[in-house]
Motif scaffolding. Structure first.
Motif, short mmCIF file in Angstrom:
data_model
loop_
_atom_site.label_atom_id
_atom_site.label_comp_id
_atom_site.label_asym_id
_atom_site.label_seq_id
_atom_site.Cartn_x
_atom_site.Cartn_y
_atom_site.Cartn_z
N ASP A 1 41.38 -14.79 -12.52
CA ASP A 1 40.19 -14.98 -11.68
C ASP A 1 39.85 -16.46 -11.65
O ASP A 1 38.69 -16.85 -11.78
CB ASP A 1 39.03 -14.15 -12.25
CG ASP A 1 37.88 -14.04 -11.25
OD1 ASP A 1 38.13 -14.20 -10.04
OD2 ASP A 1 36.74 -13.78 -11.67
N LYS B 1 38.66 -19.71 -10.73
CA LYS B 1 37.80 -20.35 -9.73
C LYS B 1 37.21 -21.56 -10.40
O LYS B 1 37.03 -21.55 -11.61
CB LYS B 1 36.64 -19.40 -9.36
CG LYS B 1 37.06 -18.12 -8.67
CD LYS B 1 35.82 -17.39 -8.13
CE LYS B 1 36.15 -16.04 -7.56
NZ LYS B 1 36.08 -14.97 -8.57
N ASP C 1 36.03 -4.43 -8.96
CA ASP C 1 37.06 -5.45 -8.70
C ASP C 1 37.90 -5.68 -9.95
O ASP C 1 39.13 -5.81 -9.88
CB ASP C 1 36.43 -6.77 -8.21
CG ASP C 1 35.38 -7.33 -9.18
OD1 ASP C 1 34.59 -6.56 -9.74
OD2 ASP C 1 35.36 -8.56 -9.37
N ARG D 1 31.55 -1.48 -6.90
CA ARG D 1 31.22 -2.79 -6.30
C ARG D 1 31.66 -2.72 -4.85
O ARG D 1 32.80 -2.31 -4.58
CB ARG D 1 31.97 -3.89 -7.06
CG ARG D 1 31.52 -5.26 -6.65
CD ARG D 1 31.94 -6.34 -7.61
NE ARG D 1 31.24 -7.56 -7.27
CZ ARG D 1 31.39 -8.72 -7.86
NH1 ARG D 1 32.23 -8.85 -8.84
NH2 ARG D 1 30.69 -9.77 -7.47
MG MG Z 1 34.11 -12.23 -10.47
#
Ligand code: MG
Ligand code: ATP
Length: 210
Positions: free
Chosen positions: A67, A69, A129, A154
Motif C-alpha cells: 500500500d 503511498k 480493501d 468498504r
Molecule cells: Mg488504505
C-alpha cells in the motif's frame, strides 16, 4: 445453625484472577494519514459488537509495500491518532511499529505482541480493501496463528476471501485518507470527516498542502 451449603460458597474473584480468563483486544493497523471518522467508525463498531476489552490503533512507521503511498512523518500521524481517540475509553494507541521504525510485517508485530501478552486473544480489524489484499500479506498462515481477522465493508470492495474472516456489520462511510489529502490540497473543508482537533492540527501544521 451453620448450613452445609456454606461449604460450597465460592469466593468472588476478579475475572483477571481466573486462570482461564483471556483478554480480547482489537488492533486497527494503518497509516492514519490522516485518521478519519471511517477509522473511528469501524473501531467502535467492531469493538462494541465483538465485546472487545480495548481497540488499539497501531500506526505504521512506514506504509507497507502493498500500500505504498507517500506519507508524512510519523510524529504527525501519531499525534493525530492520539487526538482522534481522546475521550473514548475503548480506544488506545499501540506504538510498537513506530518504535521499531521502518517497514514492519504484521506477522512480526503480532508475534511479538502475542509473546508479550500470552493471556490475550487478538482481533485484527481490516476494511474490505485490505481483506482483498490478504493473499499478498507476508507469512499469512503464520499470522493466522496470532490473530482472528475482523472484516468490515468498504464502498467499492467485495472483500471476498478464502481466509477465515469474522464480518462485522457496520454503517459504511465512503471516505479515505487519500480523499481527505486531496480535499485539503484543493482547499475544501474536511470538517466532520476528521475529529475537530485533527482538523485544527492539519491546519496549524500546514499538512497536505503540496
Ligand atoms: Mg488504505
Ligand atoms: P489511504 O487512502 O491513505 O490508504 P485509508 O483511508 O485506507 O487511507 P488506512 O490508514 O490505509 O486509511 O487504513 C487503515 C485500516 O482502516 C485499513 O484496514 C482500511 O481498510 C480501514 N479503513 C479505512 N477507512 C475505511 C472506511 N471508510 N471503511 C472501512 N474501512 C476503512
Amino acid at each position: 445453625m451453620v448450613s452445609d451449603l456454606n461449604f460450597f460458597t465460592v469466593e468472588e474473584t476478579q475475572p483477571e484472577e481466573n486462570p482461564f480468563f483471556r483478554k480480547r483486544i482489537g488492533i486497527l493497523g494503518g497509516t492514519f494519514n490522516p485518521p478519519h471518522v471511517g477509522h473511528l467508525n469501524i473501531a467502535q463498531q467492531a469493538g462494541h459488537q465483538l465485546g472487545l476489552d480495548q481497540v488499539f490503533f497501531m500506526p505504521d512507521a512506514e506504509p507497507p509495500h502493498i500500500d505504498a503511498k507517500p506519507s508524512i512523518p510519523s510524529k504527525h500521524r501519531k499525534k493525530m491518532v492520539e487526538q482522534s481517540i481522546k475521550g473514548n475509553d475503548l480506544f488506545a494507541l499501540e506504538t510498537i511499529e513506530l518504535e521499531r521504525g521502518g517497514k514492519s510485517y504484521t506477522v512480526d508485530t503480532m508475534k511479538e505482541l502475542t509473546e508479550k501478552n500470552p493471556d490475550t486473544d487478538y482481533y485484527f480489524i481490516i476494511g474490505a480493501d485490505m481483506v482483498e489484499y490478504l493473499p499478498k500479506w507476508e507469512r499469512m498462515e503464520e499470522l493466522l496463528l496470532y490473530v482472528h481477522f475482523v472484516g468490515v465493508g468498504r464502498p467499492g470492495y467485495q472483500g471476498e476471501s478464502a481466509y477465515p474472516i469474522i464480518w462485522v456489520d457496520c454503517p459504511s462511510l465512503d471516505i479515505s485518507s487519500t480523499s481527505l489529502r486531496k480535499m485539503v490540497q484543493a482547499g475544501q473543508s474536511i470538517r466532520y470527516l476528521v475529529s475537530e482537533s485533527v482538523e485544527e492540527y492539519i491546519e496549524k501544521e500546514g499538512l497536505y498542502l503540496d
